[in-house]
Design a protein around this motif. Sequence first.
Motif, short mmCIF file in Angstrom:
data_model
loop_
_atom_site.label_atom_id
_atom_site.label_comp_id
_atom_site.label_asym_id
_atom_site.label_seq_id
_atom_site.Cartn_x
_atom_site.Cartn_y
_atom_site.Cartn_z
N LYS A 94 0.82 -1.21 0.00
CA LYS A 94 0.00 0.00 0.00
C LYS A 94 0.86 1.26 0.00
CE LYS A 94 -3.62 -2.63 0.31
NZ LYS A 94 -4.43 -2.90 -0.90
N ASP A 95 1.98 1.16 -0.68
CA ASP A 95 2.91 2.29 -0.77
C ASP A 95 2.54 3.13 -1.98
OD1 ASP A 95 5.20 3.94 -1.28
OD2 ASP A 95 6.43 2.54 -0.12
N ALA A 96 2.39 4.44 -1.79
CA ALA A 96 1.99 5.33 -2.87
C ALA A 96 2.99 5.34 -4.02
CB ALA A 96 1.79 6.74 -2.32
N LYS A 97 4.23 4.92 -3.76
CA LYS A 97 5.24 4.91 -4.83
C LYS A 97 4.90 3.89 -5.92
CE LYS A 97 9.06 6.38 -1.84
NZ LYS A 97 10.36 5.99 -1.25
N ALA A 98 3.96 2.99 -5.65
CA ALA A 98 3.54 2.04 -6.69
C ALA A 98 3.01 2.78 -7.91
CB ALA A 98 2.48 1.09 -6.14
N GLN A 99 2.39 3.93 -7.67
CA GLN A 99 1.85 4.70 -8.79
C GLN A 99 2.95 5.19 -9.72
OE1 GLN A 99 -1.49 4.96 -9.26
NE2 GLN A 99 -1.07 5.94 -11.23
N SER A 100 4.11 5.50 -9.16
CA SER A 100 5.24 5.94 -9.99
C SER A 100 5.70 4.82 -10.91
CB SER A 100 6.40 6.40 -9.10
OG SER A 100 6.03 7.52 -8.34
N GLU A 101 5.71 3.59 -10.38
CA GLU A 101 6.09 2.46 -11.22
C GLU A 101 5.07 2.23 -12.32
OE1 GLU A 101 9.06 0.89 -11.01
OE2 GLU A 101 9.41 2.47 -9.54
N LEU A 102 3.80 2.39 -11.98
CA LEU A 102 2.75 2.23 -12.99
C LEU A 102 2.89 3.29 -14.08
CD1 LEU A 102 0.18 0.86 -13.98
CD2 LEU A 102 -1.13 2.36 -12.45
N GLU A 103 3.17 4.51 -13.68
CA GLU A 103 3.34 5.60 -14.67
C GLU A 103 4.55 5.33 -15.55
OE1 GLU A 103 3.49 9.12 -12.31
OE2 GLU A 103 1.35 9.03 -11.77
N TRP A 104 5.63 4.79 -14.97
CA TRP A 104 6.82 4.46 -15.77
C TRP A 104 6.46 3.43 -16.83
CZ3 TRP A 104 9.69 0.28 -17.22
CH2 TRP A 104 10.96 0.51 -17.72
N LEU A 105 5.73 2.41 -16.43
CA LEU A 105 5.35 1.34 -17.36
C LEU A 105 4.42 1.87 -18.45
CD1 LEU A 105 4.86 -1.51 -14.76
CD2 LEU A 105 6.53 -1.53 -16.63
N LYS A 106 3.49 2.74 -18.08
CA LYS A 106 2.57 3.28 -19.08
C LYS A 106 3.32 4.17 -20.08
CE LYS A 106 -1.78 3.11 -16.52
NZ LYS A 106 -2.88 3.89 -15.90
N ALA A 107 4.29 4.93 -19.59
CA ALA A 107 5.10 5.76 -20.49
C ALA A 107 5.91 4.87 -21.43
CB ALA A 107 6.01 6.67 -19.68
#
Length: 305
Positions: free
Chosen positions: A128-141
């Motif tokens: 439940k770490d908010a940094k997961a969203q950064s990884e998701l954004e990296w993958l989407k980019a």
Amino acid sequence: MNEALRRALLLGAVISLSATGAAWSSGGGGGGGGEMPSASAPAYDPAAEYVKAIQALNDKKYKDAERALTHVVNALPKNAEAWRLLGTANAGQNDMKGARRAYEKAVKLEPDNIEAHRGLGMALGGLKDAKAQSELEWLKARAQACGTCADAPSIAAAVKAVETAIAGSATAASGSLLFAGPAAGDRAYVAAVSLINEHRYDEALTSLAAAREALGPHPDILTYQGYIWRKKGQFDRAETYYRQALAIAPEHRGATEYYGELKVERGDLAGARVMLARLDRICAYGCAEAEELRRWVDAGHEPST
């Protein structure tokens, strides 16, 4: 075709990387490096421990895999593949904090590795770490930049997996846990050597990654990964692979030659001469690797062919 690449093609044609206990190709028979084996060799054979880990992962024996992979990363702390699989082993035991630490190491060492980002995103999502969203954004980019490239399916799967983890319904382990065997690793290696000779470096890196996943940190694979990154102008990254290869096989002729060539390209002729002196010691009766590096040192730059 220059001499180094000609030898690379011949090497790929004749070596079976999966032959346990065989002398490292282009590296002599071991020993004679000027140090006691305990001082120059890892406490564990990283390649053998890696094979154990792959089998354990395929059998879902995650604790056994963790133990073997810990031996690998202790011997080769800059081996990104081992860190990534250690994350998989930890995730398989629902140890998401351990998985996060291992995946963070893998991402730091190989910032463009899709599976490492996938694993890190899933571990962060599980915590439940908010940094997961950064990884998701990296993958989407990465998906947007890729379009319909060869990596598109794996990126799409990674995006879906991280989204699922963030939503709270991800499975424990990330990625496929059915890993290829030695024969597939050999095929991927031979394909990579052919691609290197055609200067198709990005495709060769993909093939070498497949070989490395099947066979582990074999010095021949690491040497050619270093060679490609050198050709791509990323000298620091190239050096990490050469150093890993030599940590496993201190008398590996190919890694020693290529590391010496890298030093010439960096203007470190003194360092290159050290590598040449090592080759002259290894090759008591002469060898092609020593003569090729001698040409580089004498020229002070890449010699014309």
